[in-house]
Motif scaffolding. Structure first.
Motif, PDB file in Angstrom:
ATOM      1  N   TRP A 155       0.823  -1.211   0.000  1.00  0.00           N
ATOM      2  CA  TRP A 155       0.000   0.000   0.000  1.00  0.00           C
ATOM      3  C   TRP A 155       0.852   1.254   0.000  1.00  0.00           C
ATOM      4  N   LEU A 160       0.606   4.011  -2.923  1.00  0.00           N
ATOM      5  CA  LEU A 160       0.312   5.394  -2.559  1.00  0.00           C
ATOM      6  C   LEU A 160       1.352   6.342  -3.135  1.00  0.00           C
ATOM      7  N   LEU A 170      -0.329  -2.693  -6.817  1.00  0.00           N
ATOM      8  CA  LEU A 170      -1.435  -3.271  -6.054  1.00  0.00           C
ATOM      9  C   LEU A 170      -1.707  -4.727  -6.429  1.00  0.00           C
TER      10      LEU A 170
END
Length: 171
Positions: free
Chosen positions: A87, A91, A128
Motif C-alpha cells: 500500500w 500510494l 497493487l
C-alpha cells in the motif's frame, strides 16, 4: 516576476539541502531519523502548496513539489507505523500520477501530461496487483498500459503519427 521568485526559492532550498547533506556526510551532524525526513518532506510540500495557492492555479509546475514530497512523507510515516509495503508503494506511485492528471485538468492543451499520468496510474495498479497476479500478466499490463496513451495521442490528433511508434512497439 513569479518565475524569478520560484527560482530564488528553489535555489535557496537546494543550497540548504546541499549544506545539510554535506554536514551529514562529514559527520558534523548525525544522520536524520525517518521521522525527521518525513517532517522535512511534509514541510517542502506545505511550502510548495502555499506558493502554488498564492501564485495562481495556472502555475501548475508547483503541483509536482506539492504531491511528490507529500507522497514521500506519507510513505515514510506509514513505513514507520508498519503498514504493509504494498500500500505504501501504491500510494507513492499515485502521488506521482496525480500532478500529471491535474496539469491536464487545469489546462486541457497540456495533453502531454496524460502520458506520464497514465503510466504512473498503470504502475500504481501493478504495485497493487503484484501479490495476486502472475508476473506475465503484470508485464503485459505494464507494456500495454504504456502503449495505450501513445495510441490515444495518435487518435486524438492524426498529425501526431510519431506516437504510433511507441504504441506499436510497446503494444
Amino acid at each position: 516576476m513569479k518565475n524569478k521568485r520560484g527560482n530564488l526559492i528553489w535555489g535557496i532550498a537546494l543550497i540548504l539541502f546541499g549544506g545539510v547533506y554535506l554536514l551529514v556526510n562529514l559527520d558534523v551532524i548525525p544522520d536524520f531519523s525517518p521521522t525527521v525526513w518525513g517532517v522535512v518532506f511534509s514541510g517542502v510540500s506545505l511550502v510548495s502548496l502555499v506558493i502554488y495557492l498564492t501564485s495562481g492555479w495556472r502555475e501548475w509546475g508547483w503541483l509536482f513539489p506539492i504531491f511528490v514530497p507529500a507522497g514521500l512523507a506519507t510513505a515514510i510515516f506509514l513505513g514507520e507505523s508498519e503498514v504493509e509495503g504494498l500500500w505504501i508503494g501504491a500510494l507513492f506511485m499515485a502521488s506521482m500520477a496525480l500532478p500529471f492528471w491535474l496539469v491536464f485538468v487545469i489546462e486541457r492543451k497540456n495533453w502531454w501530461a496524460l502520458i506520464p499520468g497514465w503510466v504512473f496510474t498503470v504502475l500504481t495498479a501493478v504495485v497493487l496487483l503484484s501479490e495476486s497476479a502472475a508476473g506475465e500478466i503484470l508485464g503485459a499490463l505494464v507494456m500495454l498500459g504504456i502503449a495505450l496513451p501513445f495510441f490515444i495521442v495518435f487518435l486524438a490528433n492524426r498529425s501526431h503519427w510519431w506516437a504510433l511508434f511507441p504504441a506499436f512497439i510497446l503494444g
